[in-house]
Each structure stands twice: as structure tokens, then as C-alpha cells.
Design an enzyme around this catalytic site. Structure first.
Site, PDB file in Angstrom:
ATOM      1  N   LEU A  52       0.833  -1.205   0.000  1.00 48.95           N
ATOM      2  CA  LEU A  52       0.000   0.000   0.000  1.00 48.95           C
ATOM      3  C   LEU A  52       0.866   1.254   0.000  1.00 48.95           C
ATOM      4  CD1 LEU A  52       0.101   1.422   3.036  1.00 48.95           C
ATOM      5  CD2 LEU A  52      -1.435  -0.420   3.599  1.00 48.95           C
ATOM      6  N   ARG A  53       0.293   2.310  -0.563  1.00 50.70           N
ATOM      7  CA  ARG A  53       0.964   3.610  -0.559  1.00 50.70           C
ATOM      8  C   ARG A  53       0.245   4.527   0.409  1.00 50.70           C
ATOM      9  NH1 ARG A  53       0.014   4.386  -6.789  1.00 50.70           N
ATOM     10  NH2 ARG A  53      -1.790   3.214  -6.091  1.00 50.70           N
TER      11      ARG A  53
ATOM     12  N   ASN B 199      10.406  -2.321  -4.010  1.00 50.77           N
ATOM     13  CA  ASN B 199      10.705  -0.964  -3.547  1.00 50.77           C
ATOM     14  C   ASN B 199      12.023  -0.467  -4.134  1.00 50.77           C
ATOM     15  OD1 ASN B 199       8.378  -0.653  -2.161  1.00 50.77           O
ATOM     16  ND2 ASN B 199       9.294  -0.515  -0.120  1.00 50.77           N
TER      17      ASN B 199
ATOM     18  N   PHE C 263       6.588   6.965 -11.493  1.00 48.82           N
ATOM     19  CA  PHE C 263       7.907   7.039 -10.846  1.00 48.82           C
ATOM     20  C   PHE C 263       8.987   7.621 -11.766  1.00 48.82           C
ATOM     21  CE2 PHE C 263       5.475   4.525  -8.057  1.00 48.82           C
ATOM     22  CZ  PHE C 263       5.982   4.767  -6.794  1.00 48.82           C
ATOM     23  N   LEU C 264       8.534   8.432 -12.723  1.00 47.90           N
ATOM     24  CA  LEU C 264       9.498   9.120 -13.599  1.00 47.90           C
ATOM     25  C   LEU C 264       9.391  10.635 -13.398  1.00 47.90           C
ATOM     26  CD1 LEU C 264       9.612   7.301 -17.079  1.00 47.90           C
ATOM     27  CD2 LEU C 264      11.308   7.268 -15.252  1.00 47.90           C
TER      28      LEU C 264
ATOM     29  N   GLY D 108      11.656   9.811  -0.395  1.00 49.89           N
ATOM     30  CA  GLY D 108      11.863   9.832   1.063  1.00 49.89           C
ATOM     31  C   GLY D 108      10.870   8.870   1.673  1.00 49.89           C
TER      32      GLY D 108
ATOM     33  N   CYS E  20       9.825   4.108   3.902  1.00 53.30           N
ATOM     34  CA  CYS E  20      10.078   2.818   3.242  1.00 53.30           C
ATOM     35  C   CYS E  20      11.303   2.822   2.327  1.00 53.30           C
ATOM     36  CB  CYS E  20       8.840   2.384   2.474  1.00 53.30           C
ATOM     37  SG  CYS E  20       7.482   1.940   3.572  1.00 53.30           S
TER      38      CYS E  20
ATOM     39  N   LYS F 118      14.946   3.236   3.876  1.00 45.90           N
ATOM     40  CA  LYS F 118      15.330   2.152   4.793  1.00 45.90           C
ATOM     41  C   LYS F 118      15.345   0.792   4.085  1.00 45.90           C
ATOM     42  CE  LYS F 118      11.171   0.464   7.104  1.00 45.90           C
ATOM     43  NZ  LYS F 118      11.042  -0.802   6.419  1.00 45.90           N
TER      44      LYS F 118
HETATM   45  P1  NAD Z   1       4.585   2.553  12.198  1.00 45.56           P
HETATM   46  O1  NAD Z   1       5.776   3.041  12.916  1.00 45.56           O
HETATM   47  O2  NAD Z   1       3.557   3.534  11.719  1.00 45.56           O
HETATM   48  O3  NAD Z   1       3.838   1.466  13.064  1.00 45.56           O
HETATM   49  C1  NAD Z   1       4.465   0.459  13.776  1.00 45.56           C
HETATM   50  C2  NAD Z   1       3.681   0.233  15.050  1.00 45.56           C
HETATM   51  O4  NAD Z   1       4.213  -0.925  15.706  1.00 45.56           O
HETATM   52  C3  NAD Z   1       3.798   1.363  16.057  1.00 45.56           C
HETATM   53  O5  NAD Z   1       2.491   1.803  16.410  1.00 45.56           O
HETATM   54  C4  NAD Z   1       4.521   0.754  17.240  1.00 45.56           C
HETATM   55  O6  NAD Z   1       4.101   1.286  18.481  1.00 45.56           O
HETATM   56  C5  NAD Z   1       4.163  -0.708  17.110  1.00 45.56           C
HETATM   57  N1  NAD Z   1       5.093  -1.632  17.744  1.00 45.56           N
HETATM   58  C6  NAD Z   1       6.440  -1.676  17.662  1.00 45.56           C
HETATM   59  N2  NAD Z   1       6.929  -2.704  18.375  1.00 45.56           N
HETATM   60  C7  NAD Z   1       5.861  -3.342  18.917  1.00 45.56           C
HETATM   61  C8  NAD Z   1       5.731  -4.491  19.730  1.00 45.56           C
HETATM   62  N3  NAD Z   1       6.786  -5.187  20.137  1.00 45.56           N
HETATM   63  N4  NAD Z   1       4.480  -4.867  20.100  1.00 45.56           N
HETATM   64  C9  NAD Z   1       3.401  -4.177  19.688  1.00 45.56           C
HETATM   65  N5  NAD Z   1       3.473  -3.072  18.904  1.00 45.56           N
HETATM   66  C10 NAD Z   1       4.694  -2.673  18.513  1.00 45.56           C
HETATM   67  O7  NAD Z   1       5.159   1.727  10.954  1.00 45.56           O
HETATM   68  P2  NAD Z   1       4.445   1.431   9.551  1.00 45.56           P
HETATM   69  O8  NAD Z   1       4.672   2.564   8.613  1.00 45.56           O
HETATM   70  O9  NAD Z   1       3.060   0.954   9.786  1.00 45.56           O
HETATM   71  O10 NAD Z   1       5.337   0.225   9.046  1.00 45.56           O
HETATM   72  C11 NAD Z   1       5.247  -1.050   9.612  1.00 45.56           C
HETATM   73  C12 NAD Z   1       5.966  -2.025   8.698  1.00 45.56           C
HETATM   74  O11 NAD Z   1       5.298  -2.067   7.417  1.00 45.56           O
HETATM   75  C13 NAD Z   1       7.409  -1.646   8.383  1.00 45.56           C
HETATM   76  O12 NAD Z   1       8.169  -2.804   8.261  1.00 45.56           O
HETATM   77  C14 NAD Z   1       7.303  -0.950   7.038  1.00 45.56           C
HETATM   78  O13 NAD Z   1       8.490  -1.022   6.298  1.00 45.56           O
HETATM   79  C15 NAD Z   1       6.219  -1.753   6.376  1.00 45.56           C
HETATM   80  N6  NAD Z   1       5.484  -1.034   5.324  1.00 45.56           N
HETATM   81  C16 NAD Z   1       5.142   0.262   5.495  1.00 45.56           C
HETATM   82  C17 NAD Z   1       4.438   0.908   4.505  1.00 45.56           C
HETATM   83  C18 NAD Z   1       4.047   2.362   4.657  1.00 45.56           C
HETATM   84  O14 NAD Z   1       3.643   2.966   3.678  1.00 45.56           O
HETATM   85  N7  NAD Z   1       4.127   2.934   5.848  1.00 45.56           N
HETATM   86  C19 NAD Z   1       4.067   0.233   3.328  1.00 45.56           C
HETATM   87  C20 NAD Z   1       4.423  -1.104   3.205  1.00 45.56           C
HETATM   88  C21 NAD Z   1       5.135  -1.732   4.199  1.00 45.56           C
END
Ligand code: NAD
Length: 437
Positions: A157-158, A212, A253-254, A261, A264, A267
């Protein structure tokens, strides 16, 4: 199905709300008690269009609930999604502490068959480690009694269009090693009318990092092209259009600009480079991608400096702070890095973003946060576009020109027509287009 999502952030909350909307019983768990207390009162901690409606509807229908009691949430569910953060460590590796902690907690609270699904973006082989961690932490009394499976189901998701992306994905990837896991996930996603790719766990993990990384390469590619355009008098926007109509390439993406930034791409690229190195491959293509991306921010600062001579005590207005439009997410946002570089040279910064002002307060000391575009522009020596929010695309140029100290626009996202800007009396500086000369 009874589902628990551990980690209620951008991904966990959207996944939980959408799976509830598909008719499942979902518990969203998080160890951030403040966040859970807010969610229980239907206060949504992030800005994501449409999310509040889905959360409210499903909470009302009692299909979605929130808890900070992760152990209880584990006991209640058959399918457990891990959606905790996986940020970068200083050496670029993904920090998997959260994933490991959750795996241990699951082991200690196992009370029946569980399917543990990696939703977080993780390096290849994390699935094997999750499986190992659960196995060694399972209390002896439960070892023979309870079976479990691990699966990978990366999220694509985006932010800004997360609900639509979740409900209408291009594809769903499930990495599994057992028929039970495969059937459960196929059943879960059956209501979504899309292609489901079933792979082994490692391939699924790599699909996410590779996807990604590929998108990041595409952005850096057009940014590199923009450098050649700039020095030769070509227009990168036209070049992108001409390239993008080729179906093998595609227009997405062009967009040349100040680079990618967010939480995602930076990192995930670092993590992929690191895991490749660990496995004996020096991923130079991705290193170059990262270098180009970093240089775009420096390029913008140089353009501002070239236009203003000295930066010390110059008033610079920055429009857009979030890493892209329609989100309030400031994690690794190019605007933040650029503002810090400008401040380091003594510039005074005013800024406005439609959604992220609350979050900006905490991370941008010394920046005057304004109520709108015009307050940001007033008495500024130049206006910088750092995020391509729609509302910045149609400005009252006449009013803007009147209130600025110098009518200079540095457009880090190429959202304006250079000719229109020139005709309106602005000095216009874009990325990869040299019309201003
Ligand atoms: P986020 O920081 O918004 O959310 C993570 C949540 O996990 C936080 O609320 C945190 O409090 C909680 N957390 C951390 N450790 C915990 C634990 N031990 N027990 C319970 N809760 C815990 O992060 P996000 O953006 O939702 O990303 C989550 C994952 O999904 C990452 O690996 C990211 O790379 C991946 N991802 C993110 C996106 C995006 O657009 N944000 C898209 C695809 C994949």
C-alpha cells in the site's frame, strides 16, 4: 476469521480496518498505550484519506477493536499479522528487535494453532528466524500440543491512498511453506478480486525489497537524466513523457525532483544493500541509486544558494513538508533534510504543509510554521516547493508576487509551467529544465 494485528501504525491500522471491512473479526494491538487509548476513542493517529470512516464503521459493527494487551490479542486469534516497525540501524541493517519480541510473545502465549504472518517489510530469511524464535521460546508443555505456521505477506500500500491500495491491490503476494497456511491466506483474501501469487517465504520477502528498490532506481534514473537535461537545455518533464508512453517503461515514478523519502524506500534500500552484502553480493546499482537521491537534496540547496547569493539571514518559504502529498508522514521527508541544510547556512525558514503541521512542531525547531501558503510567502526571498500537494498547483500568482520580497520560485517537484511562471514575473527554477536562463 479471527485476526490479530500486532503493530497499529500506518500498515497495521489500515490492514486491520480493511480486513474487518471484509467481514473478519480483527483486534489491532500495539504496545503504545497512548495510541491505543486514542484509537478506542476513535481518534485516528495518522492522516490517511478514508481511514477514519472504515475504522468507525467496523468498530461500530464490533468487527474491529483495539488493545494494548498484546498477549490477550494473541490468544484470541488464529491468524496473527506482525506489522511492527522495522527501522534502519546505523549500519543500514533493518532493526528486527520488534519482530523478534513479537515472535517471543507469540510463543509464550500460544494456546492453539496460529498462523503468523509477516506484514512488516523484512529482509530475506526473517521468516526462518521468526519460526526458529517461536520454536525455541515455546514452553515445553506446549511443544507437542500446538502447531503453528509462518508466512510472508508483504504490503504494497501507498500512504495517501492506502485504503484503495489495500482493497484493490495490483497483486497479493503470499509466501508459505504449508498447505494450511496457503489455504488460510487464500481464503482470507478471496473477497479481493486480484491475482494472488503464491511463493515460498524467501521469495515473498525478496519480492517486497526488490519492488521498492526497483521503484527507487526508477526515481534516481530520471533524476540522473534531469542532470543531463539541465546542462543541455532539454526539459526532463518532456523526456519523462516521451519515455513513459513506452509500455515497457511506464510513466509512473518518472518525476524528477528532490528525490524519494518516507519511511520505506530509504530504509528498504539500505536493508536490501546490507542483506545482499551479507550474502556475498555488492549491490552497486542500489548504492548508486542512493547516492543520486542524496545529491538531489544538495542540488536543491545549491540552486537556492545560486539564486540568493548568501543564505545567511535570507527568508525562505518552504511549501510542503510531508514526504509526498496526501499524508502527514514526515519520516525521511526530503523537505526536512533540505530545511536543516538551509538552516545550517543561516537561512530563516517559514513553512507550511496541509497535514503535517502538528508533527512538524516536534522536529523542526527554529522553523516558523505558517497557517497557509501566503503567510509562508510573505516577505520571503524565495519560495521552495518541496511536496507536490494539489493545493499548491493553483496559486494566486499575482498576490504571491506582491507579498514576496523577491519573486523567486524554486520548484523541487516541477509542478509549475515554467513559461507561466516567467510570464507572471517570477524567476522560476525547476529540476532538469533550464528555461529560467
Ligand atoms: P509505524 O511506525 O507507523 O507502526 C508500527 C507500530 O508498531 C507502532 O504503532 C509501534 O508502536 C508498534 N510496535 C512496535 N513494536 C511493537 C511491539 N513489540 N508490540 C506491539 N506493537 C509494537 O510503521 P508502519 O509505517 O506501519 O510500518 C510497519 C511495517 O510495514 C514496516 O516494516 C514498514 O516497512 C512496512 N510497510 C510500510 C508501509 C508504509 O507505507 N508505511 C508500506 C508497506 C510496508
Amino acid at each position: 476469521m479471527n485476526i490479530t494485528i500486532i503493530g497499529t501504525g500506518y500498515v497495521g491500522l489500515v490492514t486491520g480496518a480493511c480486513l474487518a471491512d471484509l467481514g473478519n473479526k480483527v483486534t489491532c494491538a500495539d504496545n503504545d498505550k497512548t495510541k491505543i487509548a486514542a484509537l478506542k476513542k476513535m481518534i485516528i493517529p495518522i492522516y490517511e484519506p478514508g481511514l477514519e470512516d472504515v475504522v468507525r464503521r467496523n468498530a461500530r459493527e464490533k468487527r474491529l477493536n483495539f488493545t494494548s494487551d498484546v498477549k490477550e490479542a494473541i490468544k484470541k486469534a488464529e491468524i496473527i499479522f506482525i506489522a511492527v516497525g522495522t527501522p534502519s540501524l546505523d549500519n543500514g541493517e533493518a532493526d528486527l528487535t520488534g519482530v523478534e519480541n513479537v515472535a517471543k510473545t507469540i510463543a509464550q502465549n500460544m494456546n492453539g494453532y496460529k498462523l503468523i504472518v509477516e506484514k512488516s517489510t523484512v529482509p530475506v530469511e526473517t521468516g526462518s528466524w521468526v519460526e526458529h524464535t517461536i520454536r525455541v521460546n515455546l514452553p515445553k508443555s506446549k511443544k507437542a500440543k500446538f502447531k503453528f505456521d509462518v508466512a510472508s505477506n508483504p504490503e504494497f500500500l501507498r500512504e495517501g491512498q492506502a485504503i484503495n491500495d489495500f482493497m484493490n491491490p495490483d497483486r497479493i503476494v503470499i509466501g508459505v511453506e504449508s498447505e494450511t497456511a496457503k489455504n488460510l491466506l487464500l481464503e482470507l483474501y478471496r473477497p479481493l478480486n486480484t491475482t494472488i501469487i503464491v511463493t515460498d517465504i524467501k521469495s515473498a520477502e525478496i519480492i517486497k525489497h526488490a519492488s521498492n528498490s526497483f521503484l527507487a532506481v526508477k526515481i534516481s534514473f530520471i533524476n540522473a537524466i534531469s542532470r543531463v537535461c539541465e546542462s543541455t537545455g532539454a526539459d526532463v518533464v518532456k523526456v519523462a513523457e516521451g519515455m513513459g508512453l513506452d509500455k515497457r517503461i511506464g510513466r509512473a515514478f518518472l518525476d524528477a525532483g528532490i528525490g524519494y523519502g518516507g519511511s520505506c524506500f530509504p530504509k528498504d534500500l539500505d536493508a536490501f544493500i546490507t542483506i545482499a552484502k551479507k550474502n556475498g553480493y555488492d549491490f552497486q546499482l542500489l548504492k548508486a541509486t542512493r547516492d543520486v537521491n542524496d545529491s538531489q537534496k544538495k542540488l536543491l540547496v545549491k540552486k537556492i544558494k545560486d539564486a540568493l547569493w548568501l543564505l545567511k539571514d535570507k527568508q525562505i518559504g518552504v511549501l510542503g513538508l510531508s514526504f509526498k502529498p496526501n499524508t502527514d508522514d514526515l519520516r525521511s521527508a526530503p523537505a526536512i533534510e533540505i530545511i536543516k541544510q538551509l538552516q545550517a547556512e543561516g537561512a530563516k525558514i517559514k513553512a507550511f504543509d496541509p497535514q503535517s503541521m502538528d508533527k512538524a512542531k516536534n522536529i523542526l525547531p527554529g522553523v516558523k510554521l505558517c497557517k497557509d501558503v501566503y503567510e509562508t510567502a510573505r516577505n520571503s526571498d524565495c519560495l521552495v516547493i518541496a511536496t507536490e500537494w494539489n493545493e499548491f498547483k493553483k496559486l494566486d500568482l499575482r498576490a504571491l508576487k506582491k507579498i514576496m520580497l523577491q519573486p523567486i520560485i524554486v520548484d523541487g517537484r516541477n509542478i509549475y509551467d515554467p513559461k507561466e511562471m516567467l510570464n507572471s514575473g517570477f524567476r522560476y527554477i525547476g529540476i532538469g529544465r533550464t528555461l529560467e536562463k
